[in-house]
Design a protein around this motif. Structure first.
Motif, short mmCIF file in Angstrom:
data_model
loop_
_atom_site.label_atom_id
_atom_site.label_comp_id
_atom_site.label_asym_id
_atom_site.label_seq_id
_atom_site.Cartn_x
_atom_site.Cartn_y
_atom_site.Cartn_z
N VAL A 1 41.06 115.61 -16.00
CA VAL A 1 40.81 116.98 -16.45
C VAL A 1 40.88 117.95 -15.29
O VAL A 1 41.51 119.02 -15.37
CB VAL A 1 39.43 117.05 -17.14
N GLU A 2 40.26 117.59 -14.18
CA GLU A 2 40.26 118.48 -13.01
C GLU A 2 41.66 118.61 -12.43
O GLU A 2 42.07 119.71 -11.99
CB GLU A 2 39.29 117.94 -11.96
N ALA A 3 42.43 117.52 -12.42
CA ALA A 3 43.80 117.59 -11.92
C ALA A 3 44.64 118.53 -12.77
O ALA A 3 45.42 119.36 -12.25
CB ALA A 3 44.41 116.19 -11.89
N ALA A 4 44.52 118.43 -14.12
CA ALA A 4 45.28 119.31 -15.01
C ALA A 4 44.86 120.76 -14.81
O ALA A 4 45.71 121.67 -14.80
CB ALA A 4 45.07 118.87 -16.45
N GLN A 5 43.56 121.01 -14.63
CA GLN A 5 43.09 122.37 -14.43
C GLN A 5 43.64 122.96 -13.13
O GLN A 5 44.04 124.13 -13.08
CB GLN A 5 41.56 122.39 -14.42
N ASN B 1 30.09 109.17 -25.22
CA ASN B 1 29.65 110.34 -24.47
C ASN B 1 30.73 110.82 -23.51
O ASN B 1 30.91 112.03 -23.30
CB ASN B 1 28.37 110.01 -23.70
N HIS B 2 31.46 109.85 -22.93
CA HIS B 2 32.56 110.20 -22.03
C HIS B 2 33.66 110.96 -22.79
O HIS B 2 34.14 112.01 -22.34
CB HIS B 2 33.11 108.92 -21.40
N ILE B 3 34.06 110.44 -23.95
CA ILE B 3 35.11 111.08 -24.74
C ILE B 3 34.64 112.43 -25.25
O ILE B 3 35.39 113.42 -25.25
CB ILE B 3 35.51 110.16 -25.91
N LYS B 4 33.38 112.50 -25.68
CA LYS B 4 32.84 113.77 -26.19
C LYS B 4 32.86 114.84 -25.10
O LYS B 4 33.18 116.00 -25.36
CB LYS B 4 31.43 113.54 -26.71
N GLY B 5 32.53 114.44 -23.87
CA GLY B 5 32.53 115.41 -22.78
C GLY B 5 33.91 116.00 -22.53
O GLY B 5 34.05 117.19 -22.23
N ILE B 6 34.95 115.17 -22.67
CA ILE B 6 36.32 115.67 -22.47
C ILE B 6 36.71 116.60 -23.62
O ILE B 6 37.30 117.67 -23.41
CB ILE B 6 37.30 114.50 -22.36
N LYS B 7 36.37 116.21 -24.85
CA LYS B 7 36.73 117.03 -26.00
C LYS B 7 36.03 118.38 -25.97
O LYS B 7 36.60 119.39 -26.41
CB LYS B 7 36.38 116.30 -27.29
N GLU B 8 34.79 118.39 -25.47
CA GLU B 8 34.06 119.65 -25.41
C GLU B 8 34.72 120.66 -24.48
O GLU B 8 34.50 121.86 -24.59
CB GLU B 8 32.62 119.39 -24.96
N GLN B 9 35.56 120.17 -23.56
CA GLN B 9 36.29 121.07 -22.68
C GLN B 9 37.60 121.55 -23.29
O GLN B 9 38.36 122.29 -22.66
CB GLN B 9 36.57 120.37 -21.34
#
Length: 659
Positions: free
Chosen positions: A603-607, A629-637
């Motif tokens: 996510v940080e690399a894409a940003q 929780n890991h997947i949810k955190g990515i989707k929340e972004q």
């Protein structure tokens, strides 16, 4: 006080002895009555049955004799072949008369025995003997009638008249026999009622004896406890109350005095003292064991996460290699081999995903995070994932839009619905699969209905067990693994949601889950499903960020087989270096693995790439870590997440809808 207790104990003991004596007498009476029933009534019942059998034998023998002595062959061609005589008839008649006489003798003996004057047999003696007399006279008349007919010259002319006369005697005989049989049964029922009454009295006395014995024991225990143990034990209890397993307490002066005693209380005090020190030691060991269990649980969670990621990487690469290879192979024989390899790969992937999901659920590693969300987002995600598979099988996947808000864990609910849809597509050969919602008071029922083969009623409950499948005894992995519904059931329990299932064999099935209603949020993402589908990817530029070289190579070959122009990077630094010099070749989409070497994740690399190019480029995050929780955190972004191993068809559909 002691004298009163002694008197009470004496009275209770005497009453106990008296009731025990009465109970013993009553049980003996019950045994005598049962023995009398066995020795009297049962033989009479057997004799009545035997008389009925012999009467029927007499009827049969008489008819055979009459028919066999008829001169006209047209009456019974078969009987003309065999000639019957009267020996069998005479023997059956003699045996019948003997049996009736024996029954009469048995009744007289039973009625005249000592102590039997008031039995049912004695009271009904006259009626029984009268009926037996009439029965014997009737059967004798029957036998004489047949013998007289045999002494004459039987002809076919008088056969009908003879059979008619015998029929009248048979009716009368049957009447007497039925009266005798009914009386015997009545005598037996009356005797059984008497036994049942005596049995109830015996049971009542035994219960009373038990209660008196219990009162006696409790009285004795009260005396002992009151006079010997109560006061010292109360003082010892006061000492025990100040002790805690994990708090060391020194012995008080009273406890020391108790320990020095040589009686039972002293032994109890010493036992308590030893127990206190053992509890202290065990408490320390328990604390260590708890720490060790927590450490092992953390290690297990880390192992599951690591195993999940490490095992999914090569499977993801293998599926992409297979998809890329299929694009380049022209020989149908080789295409068939590639399809077989793909089937094995898909089966292995499904098995791995299912087993890891079950392991996480059993370990309690999945913790729901409930929030308000629009069910339309969930429906859109399910449609995006399964439309390619439905199109491949020629099945119409219909999604009914719904904009109701729910309160639950959207990721876990989506996994439940996905399992339902996957099952529906697997067991539906033609027709359609419908996903829709139905409101029920404070809940929304999300339903998946298909036109498949259906499920028998007796198998609606077992299908939620692990590895349970319908009509798959050979364990064909192409038919699934039998874990989808088991996982859905575990997830529903985790979320405290109810699952519904009903089916019509041969017409289809319906699976549903009830979710609590929620309320609208500030950013309702309610895009329609009309744009879902597979588009041409020819000439599309894609930035692939993947540190695993095998997965990177396989992904690149697959994307290039679809006509994409692919630029690869292993980490955030390499992606930024490429973006800095790629102003004239801006990618249309970023496909990034989430776990990358270095400090920056996918996510940080894409940003950072988007910031460098000054554009908001659509991004898909691919990860082998399937923790909710890991997947949810990515989707929340705001990113779409694909879990490894990714099916090529699902990857292409996702890319098509994000470009």
């Amino acid at each position: 006080m002691s004298q009163k207790i002694t008197v009470l104990m004496t009275v209770v003991l005497l009453g106990f002895v008296a009731v025990v004596g009465v109970a013993i007498i009553q049980v003996k009476n019950l045994a005598d009555i049962s023995a009398r029933l066995t020795s009297a009534n049962l033989p009479l019942i057997h004799s009545a049955s035997n008389i009925g059998f012999l009467i029927q034998a007499q009827y049969t023998s008489a008819q055979r004799i009459i028919l066999s002595n008829t001169t006209e062959s047209s009456m019974s061609p078969l009987l003309n072949v065999v000639s019957f005589n009267g020996v069998e008839f005479l023997e059956s008649g003699l045996l019948l008369q003997q049996t009736i006489a024996e029954v009469e003798t048995r009744i007289r003996v039973l009625a005249s025995e000592e102590g039997s004057q008031h039995t049912m047999v004695a009271e009904n003696k006259s009626s029984l003997l009268s009926i037996l007399f009439e029965l014997r006279r009737s059967t004798q008349g029957y036998q004489k009638k047949v013998e007289a007919w045999l002494q004459s010259r039987p002809t076919s002319a008088n056969t009908g008249a003879m059979l008619s006369q015998l029929s009248g005697i048979e009716v009368l005989t049957d009447k007497y026999f039925l009266a005798f049989d009914e009386m015997i049964k009545s005598v037996n029922q009356d005797t059984e009622s008497e036994v049942f009454f005596e049995e109830k009295i015996a049971i009542g006395l035994i219960i009373l004896t038990t209660l008196l014995a219990l009162v006696l024991v409790l009285t004795i225990m009260y005396v002992i406890v009151r006079n010997v143990i109560a006061k010292p034990l109360q003082q010892l209890t006061d000492t025990i109350n100040v002790f805690a397993p994990l708090h060391k307490v020194e012995e008080s002066e009273f406890e020391k005095s108790i320990i020095l005693r040589q009686d039972e209380l002293g032994r109890m005090g010493r036992s308590f003292n030893r127990l206190k020190h053992d509890l202290w030691t065990q408490g320390e060991d328990l604390a260590k064991a708890i720490n060790e269990a927590e450490r092992a649980n953390r290690a297990k969670s880390v192992f599951l996460a690591s195993a999940s990621h490490d095992l999914r990487q090569p499977l993801s690469a293998m599926q992409m290699y297979i998809a890329a290879l299929r694009q380049k192979v022209e020989s149908q024989d080789i295409v068939k081999i590639v399809d077989d390899i793909d089937a094995v790969s898909v089966s292995t992937t499904l098995l791995l995903n299912a087993l890891l999901d079950v392991s996480q659920l059993e370990a309690g590693a999945i913790k729901p995070t409930k929030e308000n969300f629009c069910v339309q987002n969930l429906l859109q995600s399910v449609a995006r994932a399964y439309l390619p598979l439905a199109e491949e099988k020629g099945i119409r996947l219909r999604i009914v839009p719904c904009h109701v808000y729910l309160y639950s864990d959207i990721t876990l609910v989506e996994r439940i619905i996905s399992n339902f849809v996957s099952n529906a597509l697997r067991y539906t050969r033609s027709g359609s699969v419908l996903v829709g919602c139905r409101r029920r008071q404070q809940h929304l029922c999300i339903e998946v209905m298909d036109t498949g083969c259906g499920i028998p009623k007796h198998q609606l409950a077992p299908i939620f067990d692990d590895f349970y499948q319908l009509d798959n005894k050979e364990r064909d992995r192409g038919k699934g693994l039998g874990l989808g519904l088991a996982i859905a059931k575990r997830l529903s329990i985790c979320l405290d949601h109810d699952i519904e299932c009903d089916s019509n064999l041969g017409r289809g099935s319906r699976f549903a889950v009830q979710v609590d209603l929620g309320y609208a949020t500030m950013n309702p993402n309610t895009s329609t499903l009309s744009n879902l589908g597979v588009k041409s990817l020819l000439g599309e530029r894609i930035l692939l960020i993947e540190d695993n070289l095998e997965v990177q190579k396989a992904s690149k070959q697959l994307l290039e087989s679809w006509g994409c122009v692919v630029h690869c990077a292993q980490d955030a630094a390499e992606a930024l270096a490429w973006a800095s010099g790629a102003s004239q070749t801006i990618p249309g989409l970023i496909l990034a693995d989430h776990r990358l070497p270095g400090v920056a994740n996918g996510v940080e690399a894409a940003q950072r790439v988007c910031m460098t190019l000054g554009l908001d480029i659509p991004t898909i995050i691919v990860t082998g870590d399937v923790d909710d929780n890991h997947i949810k955190g990515i989707k929340e972004q705001g990113y779409l997440v694909l879990c490894k191993p990714v099916r090529p068809a699902k990857l292409r559909a996702a890319i098509s809808n994000h470009l």
